[in-house]
Scaffold this motif. Structure first.
Motif, PDB file in Angstrom:
ATOM      1  N   GLY A 183     -29.881   9.304   8.368  1.00  0.00           N
ATOM      2  CA  GLY A 183     -29.803  10.426   9.275  1.00  0.00           C
ATOM      3  C   GLY A 183     -29.486  11.742   8.596  1.00  0.00           C
ATOM      4  O   GLY A 183     -29.072  12.690   9.254  1.00  0.00           O
ATOM      5  N   ASP A 184     -29.675  11.818   7.295  1.00  0.00           N
ATOM      6  CA  ASP A 184     -29.411  13.053   6.563  1.00  0.00           C
ATOM      7  C   ASP A 184     -30.675  13.916   6.607  1.00  0.00           C
ATOM      8  O   ASP A 184     -31.639  13.676   5.883  1.00  0.00           O
ATOM      9  CB  ASP A 184     -29.028  12.740   5.118  1.00  0.00           C
ATOM     10  N   LEU A 185     -30.665  14.914   7.475  1.00  0.00           N
ATOM     11  CA  LEU A 185     -31.865  15.709   7.728  1.00  0.00           C
ATOM     12  C   LEU A 185     -32.368  16.436   6.487  1.00  0.00           C
ATOM     13  O   LEU A 185     -33.574  16.564   6.280  1.00  0.00           O
ATOM     14  CB  LEU A 185     -31.609  16.701   8.864  1.00  0.00           C
ATOM     15  N   SER A 186     -31.455  16.915   5.648  1.00  0.00           N
ATOM     16  CA  SER A 186     -31.891  17.647   4.460  1.00  0.00           C
ATOM     17  C   SER A 186     -32.633  16.733   3.486  1.00  0.00           C
ATOM     18  O   SER A 186     -33.571  17.172   2.811  1.00  0.00           O
ATOM     19  CB  SER A 186     -30.699  18.311   3.766  1.00  0.00           C
ATOM     20  N   ARG A 187     -32.229  15.483   3.394  1.00  0.00           N
ATOM     21  CA  ARG A 187     -32.925  14.538   2.508  1.00  0.00           C
ATOM     22  C   ARG A 187     -34.270  14.111   3.098  1.00  0.00           C
ATOM     23  O   ARG A 187     -35.206  13.774   2.371  1.00  0.00           O
ATOM     24  CB  ARG A 187     -32.057  13.314   2.258  1.00  0.00           C
ATOM     25  N   ARG A 188     -34.371  14.087   4.415  1.00  0.00           N
ATOM     26  CA  ARG A 188     -35.575  13.612   5.095  1.00  0.00           C
ATOM     27  C   ARG A 188     -36.681  14.662   5.183  1.00  0.00           C
ATOM     28  O   ARG A 188     -37.858  14.319   5.242  1.00  0.00           O
ATOM     29  CB  ARG A 188     -35.230  13.183   6.530  1.00  0.00           C
ATOM     30  N   GLU A 189     -36.301  15.932   5.213  1.00  0.00           N
ATOM     31  CA  GLU A 189     -37.207  17.017   5.603  1.00  0.00           C
ATOM     32  C   GLU A 189     -38.563  16.998   4.892  1.00  0.00           C
ATOM     33  O   GLU A 189     -39.619  17.019   5.531  1.00  0.00           O
ATOM     34  CB  GLU A 189     -36.511  18.359   5.380  1.00  0.00           C
ATOM     35  N   ALA A 190     -38.571  16.956   3.593  1.00  0.00           N
ATOM     36  CA  ALA A 190     -39.834  17.026   2.846  1.00  0.00           C
ATOM     37  C   ALA A 190     -40.731  15.816   3.073  1.00  0.00           C
ATOM     38  O   ALA A 190     -41.953  15.899   2.934  1.00  0.00           O
ATOM     39  CB  ALA A 190     -39.544  17.171   1.347  1.00  0.00           C
ATOM     40  N   TYR A 191     -40.138  14.696   3.444  1.00  0.00           N
ATOM     41  CA  TYR A 191     -40.882  13.435   3.548  1.00  0.00           C
ATOM     42  C   TYR A 191     -41.150  13.007   4.979  1.00  0.00           C
ATOM     43  O   TYR A 191     -41.693  11.930   5.219  1.00  0.00           O
ATOM     44  CB  TYR A 191     -40.118  12.333   2.808  1.00  0.00           C
ATOM     45  N   GLU A 192     -40.802  13.854   5.932  1.00  0.00           N
ATOM     46  CA  GLU A 192     -40.921  13.504   7.348  1.00  0.00           C
ATOM     47  C   GLU A 192     -42.289  12.930   7.722  1.00  0.00           C
ATOM     48  O   GLU A 192     -42.358  11.957   8.479  1.00  0.00           O
ATOM     49  CB  GLU A 192     -40.587  14.723   8.206  1.00  0.00           C
ATOM     50  N   PRO A 193     -43.403  13.466   7.200  1.00  0.00           N
ATOM     51  CA  PRO A 193     -44.710  12.893   7.579  1.00  0.00           C
ATOM     52  C   PRO A 193     -44.886  11.422   7.170  1.00  0.00           C
ATOM     53  O   PRO A 193     -45.714  10.718   7.739  1.00  0.00           O
ATOM     54  CB  PRO A 193     -45.721  13.773   6.823  1.00  0.00           C
ATOM     55  N   PHE A 194     -44.127  10.964   6.184  1.00  0.00           N
ATOM     56  CA  PHE A 194     -44.259   9.584   5.712  1.00  0.00           C
ATOM     57  C   PHE A 194     -43.282   8.613   6.388  1.00  0.00           C
ATOM     58  O   PHE A 194     -43.425   7.404   6.247  1.00  0.00           O
ATOM     59  CB  PHE A 194     -44.000   9.508   4.202  1.00  0.00           C
ATOM     60  N   LEU A 195     -42.283   9.123   7.069  1.00  0.00           N
ATOM     61  CA  LEU A 195     -41.215   8.273   7.589  1.00  0.00           C
ATOM     62  C   LEU A 195     -41.626   7.575   8.879  1.00  0.00           C
ATOM     63  O   LEU A 195     -42.380   8.116   9.682  1.00  0.00           O
ATOM     64  CB  LEU A 195     -39.951   9.101   7.817  1.00  0.00           C
ATOM     65  N   PHE A 196     -41.118   6.371   9.080  1.00  0.00           N
ATOM     66  CA  PHE A 196     -41.408   5.653  10.321  1.00  0.00           C
ATOM     67  C   PHE A 196     -40.287   5.907  11.325  1.00  0.00           C
ATOM     68  O   PHE A 196     -39.157   6.214  10.953  1.00  0.00           O
ATOM     69  CB  PHE A 196     -41.644   4.159  10.075  1.00  0.00           C
ATOM     70  N   PRO A 197     -40.590   5.813  12.619  1.00  0.00           N
ATOM     71  CA  PRO A 197     -39.585   6.137  13.632  1.00  0.00           C
ATOM     72  C   PRO A 197     -38.476   5.085  13.695  1.00  0.00           C
ATOM     73  O   PRO A 197     -38.738   3.881  13.679  1.00  0.00           O
ATOM     74  CB  PRO A 197     -40.376   6.181  14.936  1.00  0.00           C
ATOM     75  N   VAL A 198     -37.248   5.577  13.757  1.00  0.00           N
ATOM     76  CA  VAL A 198     -36.065   4.734  13.912  1.00  0.00           C
ATOM     77  C   VAL A 198     -35.185   5.401  14.963  1.00  0.00           C
ATOM     78  O   VAL A 198     -34.933   6.606  14.894  1.00  0.00           O
ATOM     79  CB  VAL A 198     -35.280   4.598  12.582  1.00  0.00           C
ATOM     80  N   GLU A 199     -34.746   4.650  15.940  1.00  0.00           N
ATOM     81  CA  GLU A 199     -33.822   5.184  16.948  1.00  0.00           C
ATOM     82  C   GLU A 199     -32.473   5.417  16.277  1.00  0.00           C
ATOM     83  O   GLU A 199     -31.966   4.539  15.578  1.00  0.00           O
ATOM     84  CB  GLU A 199     -33.672   4.184  18.096  1.00  0.00           C
TER      85      GLU A 199
END
Length: 201
Positions: A86-102
């Motif tokens: 849930g660390d948004l700064s780490r996720r930001e650049a890779y968001e298009p590759f990430l799968f959805p997690v609640e």
């Protein structure tokens, strides 16, 4: 002769690995009887979610494919572990590759406990967010809930409120959801317990 301390454990073993496995199981929470060695935390977390998926395929519940984790959590830097984290700064650049997690709110007492709540009431309220998420998704669709017993990288060090981890365990048991504790940062004695989840019983 030469000794080997580690080799990929799906195919190889060594006396050292087997001795360590026995030690880890001896101190583990009740019901944990096996060990799978990995080379790092991200691989361990990915291995755990793959085992969760395989488990539900084996027991005839293939619809259980969804995962739930905590906001402000950290589980590694691979695509799968960034998806869980849930660390948004780490996720930001890779968001298009990430799968959805609640994701549900973490047990972060310093920021979110109400003045009117006891620590135990707060822990119960935060754990009940898991049950609410299960109802939103349909518990029959959820394979696992994954969390750090003590939040580490993202918020510093946020220990769970009394009763929080135990309530999570009860909710997972009630709905047949697997509970995965990521103790890469907080396990192996760092909290005074071999396994951080043991602090809450």
């Amino acid at each position: 002769t030469k000794n080997i301390a580690y080799a990929y454990s799906a195919f190889f073993t060594s006396p050292v690995m087997e001795q360590l496995a026995d030690l880890l199981v001896a101190d583990a929470p009740e019901g944990i009887e096996r060990v799978f060695f990995c080379s790092g935390g991200a691989e361990a977390v990915e291995g755990a979610i793959k085992i969760a998926r395989q488990y539900f395929l084996e027991v005839g519940q293939p619809q259980r494919r969804l995962l739930i984790s905590l906001q402000q959590s950290y589980h590694g830097n691979t695509v799968a572990t960034l998806s869980l984290g849930g660390d948004l700064s780490r996720r930001e650049a890779y968001e298009p590759f990430l799968f959805p997690v609640e994701q549900i709110a973490p047990c972060y007492e310093y920021r979110t406990r109400l003045c009117s709540e006891t620590r135990e009431q707060y822990g119960r309220r935060m754990a009940d967010e898991l049950e609410a998420a299960l109802h939103r998704l349909g518990p029959q669709n959820v394979a696992a809930f994954l969390c750090e017993p003590v939040l580490g990288s993202t918020v510093g060090c946020a220990p769970p409120a009394p009763g929080y981890l135990k309530r999570l365990r009860n909710i997972c048991n009630q709905y047949g959801v697997l509970l995965i504790f990521d103790e890469v940062l907080c396990g192996m004695g760092r909290t005074g317990y071999a396994y951080a989840c043991n602090e809450d019983g």
